[in-house]
Write a protein that holds these residues in place. Sequence first.
Motif, mmCIF file in Angstrom:
data_model
loop_
_atom_site.group_PDB
_atom_site.id
_atom_site.type_symbol
_atom_site.label_atom_id
_atom_site.label_comp_id
_atom_site.label_asym_id
_atom_site.label_seq_id
_atom_site.Cartn_x
_atom_site.Cartn_y
_atom_site.Cartn_z
ATOM 1 N N ILE A 99 -6.753 7.192 -0.298
ATOM 2 C CA ILE A 99 -7.522 6.018 -0.715
ATOM 3 C C ILE A 99 -7.698 6.069 -2.228
ATOM 4 O O ILE A 99 -8.118 7.092 -2.774
ATOM 5 C CB ILE A 99 -8.895 5.974 -0.019
ATOM 6 N N LEU A 100 -7.392 4.959 -2.895
ATOM 7 C CA LEU A 100 -7.476 4.901 -4.354
ATOM 8 C C LEU A 100 -8.042 3.555 -4.772
ATOM 9 O O LEU A 100 -7.592 2.507 -4.308
ATOM 10 C CB LEU A 100 -6.088 5.096 -4.969
ATOM 11 N N SER A 101 -9.039 3.591 -5.655
ATOM 12 C CA SER A 101 -9.612 2.357 -6.201
ATOM 13 C C SER A 101 -9.487 2.358 -7.716
ATOM 14 O O SER A 101 -9.885 3.315 -8.386
ATOM 15 C CB SER A 101 -11.089 2.219 -5.809
ATOM 16 N N GLY A 118 5.180 6.296 -5.450
ATOM 17 C CA GLY A 118 5.083 7.752 -5.511
ATOM 18 C C GLY A 118 4.072 8.378 -4.572
ATOM 19 O O GLY A 118 4.263 9.510 -4.123
ATOM 20 N N LEU A 119 2.992 7.656 -4.255
ATOM 21 C CA LEU A 119 1.969 8.201 -3.356
ATOM 22 C C LEU A 119 2.314 7.805 -1.923
ATOM 23 O O LEU A 119 1.832 6.802 -1.397
ATOM 24 C CB LEU A 119 0.577 7.691 -3.759
ATOM 25 N N LYS A 120 3.140 8.603 -1.295
ATOM 26 C CA LYS A 120 3.711 8.265 0.011
ATOM 27 C C LYS A 120 2.674 8.229 1.131
ATOM 28 O O LYS A 120 2.888 7.571 2.151
ATOM 29 C CB LYS A 120 4.804 9.278 0.372
ATOM 30 N N HIS A 121 1.558 8.929 0.952
ATOM 31 C CA HIS A 121 0.538 8.986 2.001
ATOM 32 C C HIS A 121 -0.602 7.995 1.759
ATOM 33 O O HIS A 121 -1.554 7.957 2.539
ATOM 34 C CB HIS A 121 -0.028 10.402 2.107
ATOM 35 N N LEU A 122 -0.505 7.214 0.700
ATOM 36 C CA LEU A 122 -1.571 6.270 0.371
ATOM 37 C C LEU A 122 -1.703 5.211 1.464
ATOM 38 O O LEU A 122 -0.714 4.623 1.898
ATOM 39 C CB LEU A 122 -1.278 5.598 -0.971
ATOM 40 N N ALA A 203 -13.104 -1.130 -1.259
ATOM 41 C CA ALA A 203 -12.725 -0.025 -0.375
ATOM 42 C C ALA A 203 -14.028 0.593 0.121
ATOM 43 O O ALA A 203 -14.717 1.297 -0.620
ATOM 44 C CB ALA A 203 -11.882 0.999 -1.129
ATOM 45 N N THR A 204 -14.390 0.313 1.344
ATOM 46 C CA THR A 204 -15.740 0.591 1.832
ATOM 47 C C THR A 204 -16.135 2.063 1.752
ATOM 48 O O THR A 204 -17.301 2.378 1.512
ATOM 49 C CB THR A 204 -15.898 0.103 3.281
#
Length: 208
Positions: A99-101, A118-122, A203-204
Amino acid sequence: MLKPVSWEVSDFLRYRRRCPRLRRLVLPAWNRIKKSGICKAIRMWKDLESLTMPSIENPPYLMEEISKNCNNFRELKIMGPCHVFFANTLVAFLPRLKILSLRCSVLLKEALLSILEGLKHLEVLNISHCLLIDSQRMNAQPLPPMKRVMKELDESILKAASRLREFLTCMNDSCTMCERTINDEGLMRWYKYEEGLWKTDEATSLAL
Protein backbone atom coordinates in the motif's frame (compact mmCIF):
# COMPACT_ATOMS: atom_id res chain seq x y z
CA MET A 1 0.92 3.54 16.94
CA LEU A 2 2.95 6.70 17.42
CA LYS A 3 1.84 9.89 15.68
CA PRO A 4 4.01 12.76 16.94
CA VAL A 5 3.60 16.11 15.23
CA SER A 6 6.03 18.27 17.18
CA TRP A 7 8.50 15.89 18.78
CA GLU A 8 11.74 17.12 20.21
CA VAL A 9 14.80 14.89 19.81
CA SER A 10 14.55 13.84 23.46
CA ASP A 11 10.94 12.70 22.93
CA PHE A 12 11.96 10.59 19.96
CA LEU A 13 14.78 8.91 21.86
CA ARG A 14 12.50 8.16 24.81
CA TYR A 15 9.75 6.58 22.71
CA ARG A 16 12.27 4.68 20.64
CA ARG A 17 13.23 2.76 23.76
CA ARG A 18 9.73 2.50 25.23
CA CYS A 19 8.03 1.08 22.11
CA PRO A 20 10.21 -1.77 20.82
CA ARG A 21 7.18 -3.56 19.29
CA LEU A 22 5.96 -0.53 17.35
CA ARG A 23 3.99 -1.44 14.23
CA ARG A 24 2.88 1.96 12.91
CA LEU A 25 4.79 5.24 12.93
CA VAL A 26 3.32 8.55 11.78
CA LEU A 27 6.09 11.11 11.45
CA PRO A 28 5.04 13.81 8.95
CA ALA A 29 8.14 15.89 9.74
CA TRP A 30 11.47 14.98 11.29
CA ASN A 31 13.69 17.98 10.68
CA ARG A 32 14.89 17.85 14.30
CA ILE A 33 15.78 14.16 14.23
CA LYS A 34 19.21 13.13 13.00
CA LYS A 35 19.75 10.51 10.33
CA SER A 36 21.56 8.31 12.84
CA GLY A 37 18.64 8.56 15.26
CA ILE A 38 15.96 7.42 12.83
CA CYS A 39 18.19 4.62 11.53
CA LYS A 40 18.87 3.33 15.04
CA ALA A 41 15.14 3.42 15.76
CA ILE A 42 14.30 1.44 12.63
CA ARG A 43 16.81 -1.23 13.68
CA MET A 44 14.93 -1.57 16.98
CA TRP A 45 11.44 -1.57 15.46
CA LYS A 46 11.53 -5.03 13.91
CA ASP A 47 7.73 -5.23 13.85
CA LEU A 48 7.20 -1.97 11.94
CA GLU A 49 4.53 -2.40 9.26
CA SER A 50 3.46 1.14 8.37
CA LEU A 51 5.18 4.51 8.06
CA THR A 52 3.98 8.01 7.27
CA MET A 53 6.96 10.22 6.51
CA PRO A 54 8.06 13.39 4.71
CA SER A 55 9.76 13.29 1.36
CA ILE A 56 13.54 13.33 1.86
CA GLU A 57 16.40 14.12 -0.49
CA ASN A 58 18.39 10.96 0.23
CA PRO A 59 15.88 8.13 0.76
CA PRO A 60 18.14 5.06 0.28
CA TYR A 61 19.61 5.18 3.79
CA LEU A 62 16.14 4.89 5.35
CA MET A 63 14.61 2.43 2.89
CA GLU A 64 17.62 0.16 3.21
CA GLU A 65 17.24 0.09 7.00
CA ILE A 66 13.56 -0.80 6.66
CA SER A 67 14.39 -3.48 4.10
CA LYS A 68 17.00 -5.05 6.37
CA ASN A 69 15.15 -4.86 9.67
CA CYS A 70 11.37 -4.78 9.12
CA ASN A 71 10.25 -8.01 7.50
CA ASN A 72 6.54 -7.22 7.89
CA PHE A 73 6.68 -3.72 6.42
CA ARG A 74 3.77 -3.30 4.01
CA GLU A 75 2.49 0.29 3.73
CA LEU A 76 3.98 3.73 3.24
CA LYS A 77 2.68 7.28 2.97
CA ILE A 78 4.94 10.00 1.58
CA MET A 79 4.02 13.59 2.43
CA GLY A 80 5.92 15.50 -0.22
CA PRO A 81 7.16 15.30 -3.81
CA CYS A 82 7.87 11.93 -5.39
CA HIS A 83 10.57 12.22 -8.00
CA VAL A 84 12.21 9.46 -10.03
CA PHE A 85 15.04 8.89 -7.55
CA PHE A 86 12.57 8.37 -4.71
CA ALA A 87 10.45 6.02 -6.81
CA ASN A 88 13.45 3.96 -7.89
CA THR A 89 14.58 3.74 -4.28
CA LEU A 90 11.22 2.27 -3.29
CA VAL A 91 11.48 -0.30 -6.07
CA ALA A 92 15.03 -1.23 -5.08
CA PHE A 93 14.56 -1.56 -1.33
CA LEU A 94 10.83 -2.14 -0.72
CA PRO A 95 9.77 -4.42 -3.59
CA ARG A 96 7.12 -6.15 -1.43
CA LEU A 97 5.30 -2.94 -0.53
CA LYS A 98 1.53 -3.42 -0.73
CA ILE A 99 0.00 0.00 0.00
CA LEU A 100 1.42 3.38 -1.04
CA SER A 101 -0.03 6.88 -0.75
CA LEU A 102 1.45 9.89 -2.53
CA ARG A 103 -1.62 12.13 -2.29
CA CYS A 104 -1.51 15.93 -2.53
CA SER A 105 2.01 16.20 -3.90
CA VAL A 106 4.07 16.65 -7.05
CA LEU A 107 4.41 13.36 -8.90
CA LEU A 108 6.41 12.88 -12.08
CA LYS A 109 4.83 10.57 -14.64
CA GLU A 110 8.14 8.74 -14.98
CA ALA A 111 8.21 8.15 -11.22
CA LEU A 112 4.62 6.88 -11.27
CA LEU A 113 5.37 4.41 -14.04
CA SER A 114 8.48 3.24 -12.20
CA ILE A 115 6.33 2.50 -9.15
CA LEU A 116 3.58 0.77 -11.13
CA GLU A 117 6.00 -1.38 -13.10
CA GLY A 118 8.56 -2.02 -10.37
CA LEU A 119 6.49 -2.70 -7.24
CA LYS A 120 5.10 -6.07 -8.30
CA HIS A 121 3.30 -6.73 -5.00
CA LEU A 122 1.61 -3.32 -4.80
CA GLU A 123 -2.15 -3.64 -4.27
CA VAL A 124 -3.27 -0.10 -3.40
CA LEU A 125 -1.88 3.16 -4.78
CA ASN A 126 -3.29 6.57 -3.89
CA ILE A 127 -2.34 9.52 -6.10
CA SER A 128 -5.45 11.58 -5.35
CA HIS A 129 -5.04 15.36 -5.75
CA CYS A 130 -1.47 15.02 -7.07
CA LEU A 131 0.10 17.39 -9.56
CA LEU A 132 1.05 14.80 -12.16
CA ILE A 133 3.87 16.20 -14.28
CA ASP A 134 4.63 14.90 -17.77
CA SER A 135 8.41 14.75 -17.65
CA GLN A 136 8.74 14.02 -21.39
CA ARG A 137 6.78 17.12 -22.23
CA MET A 138 8.91 19.02 -19.73
CA ASN A 139 12.09 17.92 -21.50
CA ALA A 140 10.73 18.61 -24.96
CA GLN A 141 10.10 22.31 -24.44
CA PRO A 142 10.65 24.88 -21.68
CA LEU A 143 7.10 25.22 -20.37
CA PRO A 144 6.05 26.87 -17.09
CA PRO A 145 5.44 24.23 -14.37
CA MET A 146 1.64 24.47 -14.42
CA LYS A 147 1.60 23.94 -18.20
CA ARG A 148 3.25 20.56 -17.71
CA VAL A 149 0.51 19.22 -15.42
CA MET A 150 -1.46 16.32 -16.87
CA LYS A 151 -5.21 16.84 -16.74
CA GLU A 152 -6.02 13.15 -17.09
CA LEU A 153 -4.30 9.78 -16.88
CA ASP A 154 -3.01 8.48 -20.19
CA GLU A 155 -3.14 4.96 -21.57
CA SER A 156 0.34 3.97 -20.37
CA ILE A 157 -0.57 4.78 -16.76
CA LEU A 158 -3.99 3.14 -16.89
CA LYS A 159 -2.55 -0.03 -18.41
CA ALA A 160 0.20 -0.28 -15.80
CA ALA A 161 -2.29 0.36 -12.98
CA SER A 162 -4.90 -2.13 -14.19
CA ARG A 163 -3.44 -4.93 -12.06
CA LEU A 164 -3.94 -3.01 -8.79
CA ARG A 165 -6.76 -3.85 -6.42
CA GLU A 166 -7.32 -0.12 -5.83
CA PHE A 167 -5.97 2.80 -7.84
CA LEU A 168 -7.18 5.93 -6.07
CA THR A 169 -7.13 9.09 -8.15
CA CYS A 170 -8.69 12.53 -8.29
CA MET A 171 -7.81 15.14 -10.92
CA ASN A 172 -10.99 17.19 -10.76
CA ASP A 173 -10.91 20.96 -11.27
CA SER A 174 -13.89 21.31 -8.94
CA CYS A 175 -12.21 19.35 -6.12
CA THR A 176 -11.16 21.51 -3.17
CA MET A 177 -8.11 19.39 -2.37
CA CYS A 178 -6.97 19.36 -6.00
CA GLU A 179 -7.31 23.14 -6.05
CA ARG A 180 -5.29 23.47 -2.85
CA THR A 181 -2.52 21.26 -4.23
CA ILE A 182 -2.38 23.42 -7.35
CA ASN A 183 -2.32 26.64 -5.32
CA ASP A 184 0.50 25.27 -3.16
CA GLU A 185 2.34 24.01 -6.27
CA GLY A 186 2.42 20.46 -4.97
CA LEU A 187 4.06 21.34 -1.65
CA MET A 188 1.08 21.35 0.67
CA ARG A 189 1.13 23.96 3.41
CA TRP A 190 -1.06 22.01 5.78
CA TYR A 191 -0.90 24.69 8.48
CA LYS A 192 -3.12 26.91 6.32
CA TYR A 193 -6.03 24.49 6.32
CA GLU A 194 -8.35 22.72 8.72
CA GLU A 195 -6.66 21.24 11.76
CA GLY A 196 -5.89 17.58 11.25
CA LEU A 197 -6.59 17.66 7.51
CA TRP A 198 -3.20 16.09 6.80
CA LYS A 199 -4.38 12.92 8.57
CA THR A 200 -6.93 12.20 5.83
CA ASP A 201 -6.22 9.52 3.26
CA GLU A 202 -8.32 7.82 0.61
CA ALA A 203 -6.35 4.65 1.35
CA THR A 204 -8.30 3.81 4.48
CA SER A 205 -5.56 1.89 6.27
CA LEU A 206 -3.36 5.01 6.18
CA ALA A 207 -6.00 7.45 7.43
CA LEU A 208 -5.87 8.55 11.07
